[in-house]
Write an enzyme that holds these catalytic residues in place. Structure first.
Site, PDB file in Angstrom:
ATOM      1  CB  CYS A   1      14.451   8.570   6.615  1.00 27.63           C
ATOM      2  SG  CYS A   1      15.342   7.576   5.544  1.00 27.63           S
TER       3      CYS A   1
ATOM      4  N   GLY B   1       7.598   5.096   7.261  1.00 29.04           N
ATOM      5  CA  GLY B   1       6.795   6.387   7.469  1.00 29.04           C
ATOM      6  C   GLY B   1       7.365   7.049   8.652  1.00 29.04           C
ATOM      7  CB  SER B   2       5.859   9.881  10.551  1.00 28.09           C
ATOM      8  OG  SER B   2       4.378   9.381  10.560  1.00 28.09           O
ATOM      9  CB  THR B   3       8.253   8.517  14.994  1.00 28.33           C
ATOM     10  OG1 THR B   3       9.800   8.351  14.414  1.00 28.33           O
ATOM     11  CG2 THR B   3       8.304   8.177  16.352  1.00 28.33           C
TER      12      THR B   3
ATOM     13  CE  LYS C   1      -1.586   2.564   3.102  1.00 27.32           C
ATOM     14  NZ  LYS C   1      -1.323   3.743   2.382  1.00 27.32           N
TER      15      LYS C   1
ATOM     16  CD  GLU D   1      11.874  13.193  10.013  1.00 27.69           C
ATOM     17  OE1 GLU D   1      10.534  13.045  10.240  1.00 27.69           O
ATOM     18  OE2 GLU D   1      12.785  12.571   9.268  1.00 27.69           O
TER      19      GLU D   1
ATOM     20  N   GLY E   1       4.241   4.933  12.771  1.00 26.55           N
ATOM     21  CA  GLY E   1       4.917   3.489  13.391  1.00 26.55           C
ATOM     22  C   GLY E   1       4.517   3.245  14.414  1.00 26.55           C
TER      23      GLY E   1
ATOM     24  CD  GLU F   1      14.536   0.706   8.198  1.00 28.59           C
ATOM     25  OE1 GLU F   1      14.937   1.780   8.828  1.00 28.59           O
ATOM     26  OE2 GLU F   1      14.847  -0.140   8.028  1.00 28.59           O
TER      27      GLU F   1
HETATM   28  P1  NAD Z   1       3.427   8.629   7.226  1.00 31.65           P
HETATM   29  O1  NAD Z   1       3.593   7.830   8.472  1.00 31.65           O
HETATM   30  O2  NAD Z   1       2.347   9.714   7.284  1.00 31.65           O
HETATM   31  O3  NAD Z   1       2.588   7.792   6.069  1.00 31.65           O
HETATM   32  C1  NAD Z   1       3.507   6.334   5.695  1.00 31.65           C
HETATM   33  C2  NAD Z   1       2.569   5.444   5.257  1.00 31.65           C
HETATM   34  O4  NAD Z   1       1.684   5.087   6.293  1.00 31.65           O
HETATM   35  C3  NAD Z   1       1.625   5.969   4.088  1.00 31.65           C
HETATM   36  O5  NAD Z   1       1.458   4.894   3.172  1.00 31.65           O
HETATM   37  C4  NAD Z   1       0.373   6.145   4.863  1.00 31.65           C
HETATM   38  O6  NAD Z   1      -1.017   6.078   4.179  1.00 31.65           O
HETATM   39  C5  NAD Z   1       0.116   5.161   6.006  1.00 31.65           C
HETATM   40  N1  NAD Z   1      -0.416   5.259   7.095  1.00 31.65           N
HETATM   41  C6  NAD Z   1      -1.252   6.319   7.676  1.00 31.65           C
HETATM   42  N2  NAD Z   1      -1.831   6.117   8.533  1.00 31.65           N
HETATM   43  C7  NAD Z   1      -1.531   4.791   9.013  1.00 31.65           C
HETATM   44  C8  NAD Z   1      -1.938   3.837   9.786  1.00 31.65           C
HETATM   45  N3  NAD Z   1      -2.811   4.159  11.029  1.00 31.65           N
HETATM   46  N4  NAD Z   1      -1.636   2.224   9.864  1.00 31.65           N
HETATM   47  C9  NAD Z   1      -0.777   2.077   8.974  1.00 31.65           C
HETATM   48  N5  NAD Z   1      -0.272   2.923   7.822  1.00 31.65           N
HETATM   49  C10 NAD Z   1      -0.780   4.275   7.989  1.00 31.65           C
HETATM   50  O7  NAD Z   1       4.701   9.264   6.650  1.00 31.65           O
HETATM   51  P2  NAD Z   1       4.797   9.875   5.578  1.00 31.65           P
HETATM   52  O8  NAD Z   1       4.669  11.612   6.098  1.00 31.65           O
HETATM   53  O9  NAD Z   1       4.510   9.607   4.028  1.00 31.65           O
HETATM   54  O10 NAD Z   1       6.685   9.942   5.149  1.00 31.65           O
HETATM   55  C11 NAD Z   1       7.606  10.764   6.132  1.00 31.65           C
HETATM   56  C12 NAD Z   1       8.391  10.231   7.111  1.00 31.65           C
HETATM   57  O11 NAD Z   1       8.655   8.743   6.769  1.00 31.65           O
HETATM   58  C13 NAD Z   1       9.341  10.769   7.634  1.00 31.65           C
HETATM   59  O12 NAD Z   1       9.187  11.006   9.094  1.00 31.65           O
HETATM   60  C14 NAD Z   1      10.661  10.128   7.383  1.00 31.65           C
HETATM   61  O13 NAD Z   1      11.631  10.260   8.199  1.00 31.65           O
HETATM   62  C15 NAD Z   1       9.955   8.749   7.328  1.00 31.65           C
HETATM   63  N6  NAD Z   1      10.998   7.808   6.673  1.00 31.65           N
HETATM   64  C16 NAD Z   1      11.571   7.036   7.065  1.00 31.65           C
HETATM   65  C17 NAD Z   1      12.624   6.248   6.334  1.00 31.65           C
HETATM   66  C18 NAD Z   1      13.618   5.180   7.006  1.00 31.65           C
HETATM   67  O14 NAD Z   1      14.061   4.252   6.315  1.00 31.65           O
HETATM   68  N7  NAD Z   1      13.715   5.305   8.111  1.00 31.65           N
HETATM   69  C19 NAD Z   1      12.412   6.315   5.042  1.00 31.65           C
HETATM   70  C20 NAD Z   1      11.788   7.348   4.376  1.00 31.65           C
HETATM   71  C21 NAD Z   1      10.875   8.073   5.098  1.00 31.65           C
END
Ligand code: NAD
Length: 468
Positions: free
Chosen positions: A276, A220-222, A169, A372, A225, A242
């Protein structure tokens, strides 16, 4: 408007239960319709992955590897089409999109070459102990919008090579390259091995909480996560998280100002800072602070900000409106509490463009130092005592990566050893290699991706212990 994208469920293209618009961040205008799933289609996708699992797990590892190689070859042969679509939906300059595609191909190939061999832990008068590794089942792969292709391949490669099936997804603002990858999966893989659904940020928790999902691989975001971990807790699902970072660049007093400023700048601005492991705060010895800041400001003013498809564009827009508003709030704070020596504002043009920004003389507790920013805005701070600085850097809740810069490599390594993060690069940045494990400490993640260790995260260790 681009149309014709499909979800992938059980080896078949599916038009979805509805659709939503995808916006080009360089114009702020919708340019494509994306099909979306609902709960029924999500359940169908998981059911297809579950049904495909026994056959895929029994498929010889050499055949699975051959098919992952075939995916890599297909991605490579269509990389230009993928790169153009990636620039349209994500905003990054075309050259950087092409690089993401080639790195994605390399990631698939690296995993296709890896082996999961049984290990004999004991074979003596006490008995025979063998550790096997078996696949887990259905993997839910959830990706963000900054690197939609490679972050998916970091999951597809190991999941498939290890014998798992998948429901992927993408983020709702960058779903199209993932759907295009679905076309390759449809041509190459048995039905149900990879399924792709899209949502408008509303299906994530249903997917991660689904009883037939064995593992969640999330980037995605903390904040999200943490929700993933909560919903995975019910079924004791395996999770790989991650997450976010607030990586520090530590410049030592023997560093070459011009050379290192250039590298730190690049590390902060690439992908408009939406990485990230981007440099999110830079620390420079007081004696070098002025020339270092001046060089950063010069580089920022020289940078070509433009639509990713334009020749010569070095930095594109921020990926989506929500992030654009967030970065503007950081700019307001930086303008109020520090000295902005380059940029400092959004560009007066359509799309989500922010001028590359350098801020100095900020208090240590400024928002942009503590949080961040995920945008092209770099705070630069002076320091006098390296031991105090190490404590300050380590006080963050994040621990993704970081860099140390200095000519005396031994001393730089000593500093690097004391940084509490998953990775520290010395005199280089973002040397990410699919054969080297990558993981975050503290709230930057749990488990890890890449490397043989990353492949093992898609398996269950299974001990067979026989009497002598
Ligand atoms: P986000 O957490 O908003 O979204 C990430 C994904 O999670 C999307 O596909 C979103 O639709 C989905 N999502 C939303 N709510 C959810 C839920 N309740 N349960 C499961 N999935 C859900 O993150 P973003 O804003 O898309 O990405 C930016 C963040 O990602 C930054 O904090 C960045 O540092 C981090 N990031 C980390 C790495 C790494 O390898 N550590 C790499 C890239 C980005």
């Amino acid at each position: 408007m681009m149309t014709g994208f499909s979800l992938l469920i059980d080896g078949k293209a599916h038009a979805g239960s509805g659709s939503f618009d995808v916006v080009n961040p360089a114009t702020g205008q919708a340019f494509a319709h994306c099909p979306r799933a609902d709960e029924t289609l999500l359940n169908d996708a998981v059911a297809a992955a579950k049904a495909a699992f026994p056959g895929w797990a029994r498929t010889p590892a050499s055949e699975r590897a051959r098919l992952v190689h075939a995916l890599a070859d297909a991605l490579e042969s269509r990389s230009e089409e993928f790169a153009r679509l990636l620039t349209s939906e994500q905003g990054k300059p075309l050259g950087q999109a092409q690089y993401e595609l080639m790195a994605s191909v390399g990631t698939l190939r690296t995993f296709a070459e890896m082996k999961i061999e049984p290990r004999t832990l004991r074979d003596d008068e006490r008995g025979l102990v063998i550790e096997h590794r078996t696949p887990l089942g259905v993997v839910a792969a959830i990706t963000p919008w900054n690197f939609p292709v490679i972050l998916l391949m970091n999951k597809v490669g190991p999941a498939l090579v290890a014998g798992n099936t998948m429901v992927a997804k993408p983020a709702p603002t960058t779903p199209l390259t993932t759907l295009l990858f679905g076309e390759l999966c449809r041509e190459i893989l048995p039905a149900g091995v990879v399924n792709i659904i899209c949502d408008e940020n509303d299906l994530g928790s249903l997917l991660t909480g689904h009883p037939d999902v064995a593992k969640v691989a999330f980037t995605g975001s903390t904040a999200t996560g943490s929700k993933v971990m909560q919903s995975a807790a019910k079924g004791i699902k395996r999770v790989t998280l991650e997450l976010g970072g607030n990586d520090a660049a530590i410049v030592l007093d023997d560093a070459d100002v011009k050379d290192v400023a250039g590298k730190v700048f690049h590390g902060a601005m690439l992908n408009a800072g939406q990485i990230c492991v981007a440099v999110k705060r830079a620390y420079v010895p007081s004696a070098m602070y002025d020339p270092f800041c001046d060089e950063l400001a010069r580089l920022a003013k020289d940078m070509v900000v433009d639509e990713g498809t334009r020749q010569g564009a070095e930095i594109g827009p921020v990926q989506n409106r929500a992030q654009y508003e967030k970065v503007k709030a950081f700019l307001a704070d930086a303008n109020e509490n520090g000295n902005v020596i380059a940029g400092g504002m959004a560009l007066d043009r359509p799309g989500y463009f922010i001028a590359p920004t350098i801020v100095r003389d900020l208090p240590r507790d400024a928002r942009i130092v503590q949080e961040e920013q995920f945008g092209p805005v770099l705070p630069v701070l002076a320091y006098d005592d390296i031991d105090m600085l190490i404590d300050e850097v380590n006080a963050s809740d994040y621990g993704l990566a970081g860099t140390v810069w200095g000519q005396d490599r031994k001393r730089a390594l000593e500093v690097a050893m004391q940084i509490d993060s998953g990775t520290v690069w010395v005199n280089q940045h973002m040397a990410i290699d699919p054969s080297i494990p990558f993981r975050g400490s503290k709230q930057s993640g749990l488990g890890g991706e890449l490397g043989q260790a990353g492949l093992h995260e898609y398996t269950q260790a299974h001990i067979v212990n026989a009497a002598a």
